[in-house]
Design an enzyme around this catalytic site. Structure first.
Site, mmCIF file in Angstrom:
data_model
loop_
_atom_site.group_PDB
_atom_site.id
_atom_site.type_symbol
_atom_site.label_atom_id
_atom_site.label_comp_id
_atom_site.label_asym_id
_atom_site.label_seq_id
_atom_site.Cartn_x
_atom_site.Cartn_y
_atom_site.Cartn_z
ATOM 1 N N LYS A 59 0.836 -1.214 0.000
ATOM 2 C CA LYS A 59 0.000 0.000 0.000
ATOM 3 C C LYS A 59 0.866 1.257 0.000
ATOM 4 O O LYS A 59 0.608 2.203 -0.747
ATOM 5 C CB LYS A 59 -0.923 -0.003 1.222
ATOM 6 N N CYS A 75 -0.420 0.601 6.203
ATOM 7 C CA CYS A 75 -0.788 -0.231 7.360
ATOM 8 C C CYS A 75 -1.605 -1.427 6.902
ATOM 9 O O CYS A 75 -2.354 -1.339 5.925
ATOM 10 C CB CYS A 75 -1.671 0.546 8.344
ATOM 11 N N ASP A 76 -1.474 -2.504 7.636
ATOM 12 C CA ASP A 76 -2.372 -3.631 7.405
ATOM 13 C C ASP A 76 -2.460 -4.462 8.674
ATOM 14 O O ASP A 76 -1.529 -4.478 9.486
ATOM 15 C CB ASP A 76 -1.915 -4.508 6.246
ATOM 16 N N GLN A 77 -3.592 -5.121 8.820
ATOM 17 C CA GLN A 77 -3.824 -5.949 10.008
ATOM 18 C C GLN A 77 -4.319 -7.320 9.569
ATOM 19 O O GLN A 77 -5.221 -7.419 8.742
ATOM 20 C CB GLN A 77 -4.863 -5.276 10.905
ATOM 21 N N ALA A 112 0.840 -4.296 10.947
ATOM 22 C CA ALA A 112 2.097 -3.860 10.342
ATOM 23 C C ALA A 112 1.981 -2.409 9.904
ATOM 24 O O ALA A 112 0.924 -1.955 9.475
ATOM 25 C CB ALA A 112 2.427 -4.742 9.141
#
Length: 199
Positions: A59, A75-77, A112
């Protein structure tokens, strides 16, 4: 020189966290096919932790090409339970089934965060928290989904800890902000060290 900041996410809670920390930024959605990417990396045997890192970087990198003079925060979860990577629910019944699967078990959320500048990754961090859910009744879960679907359908776990979803949890071990989807304490450290955020 002040460097502009782009948040590569339209997540309301991430924006709120950054605003409360005093950051000025622009939120821009990074258009990547998350389902497709996720599926291919899972097939390649990536762990939930590594998958969160890959998606966050993807991203940030995508938007960094368009905003070379700005810091881009990706960001990612990713959520994992009993070795299984879970995705956002597609419907209220899907969410009810997922919450019933999670009850009386522990699951881990990996959040992250990757910062890009001039199309290069300059910093990354992966926070995590392990959450144990209460043994909730079907009735409680069904009512929660009926009452909250519109506000929780974008949440990876299908509940908001900052809202009534807190009633689901019996134990938390790890970083609270990683449950919200952004390890903000570590991110702010990086921005302070970089001179972007003045204290």
């Amino acid at each position: 020189m002040t460097i502009g900041i782009i948040l590569a996410s339209k997540s309301q809670i991430r924006s709120e966290l950054l605003l409360k920390a005093g950051l000025k930024f622009t939120a821009v959605k990074a258009n990547i096919d998350e389902k497709e990417v996720k599926s291919s990396y899972i097939n390649e045997g990536y762990s939930a932790r590594d998958l969160a890192d890959v998606l966050a970087a993807m991203k940030a990198e995508k938007l960094s090409c368009d905003y070379l003079d700005k810091l881009v925060i990706g960001c990612d979860q990713i959520m994992e339970c009993n070795g299984q990577i879970l995705s956002k629910a597609n419907s209220p019944s899907d969410l009810a089934d997922q919450l019933k699967f999670l009850r009386n078990k522990s699951h881990t959320l990996y959040s992250a965060c990757v910062v890009y500048f001039a199309n290069k990754a300059e910093w990354r961090f992966i926070g995590s928290a392990t959450i144990t859910m209460r043994n909730l009744s079907d009735e409680y879960i069904n009512k929660y989904v009926d009452d909250n679907w519109n506000s929780v359908k974008y949440c990876v776990g299908g509940y908001k800890i900052e809202d009534s979803g807190i009633s689901f949890l019996s134990k938390i071990n790890g970083d609270y902000f990683s449950i919200l989807g952004l390890p903000i304490v570590q991110l702010l450290d990086h921005l302070v060290n970089r001179g972007v955020l003045k204290h």
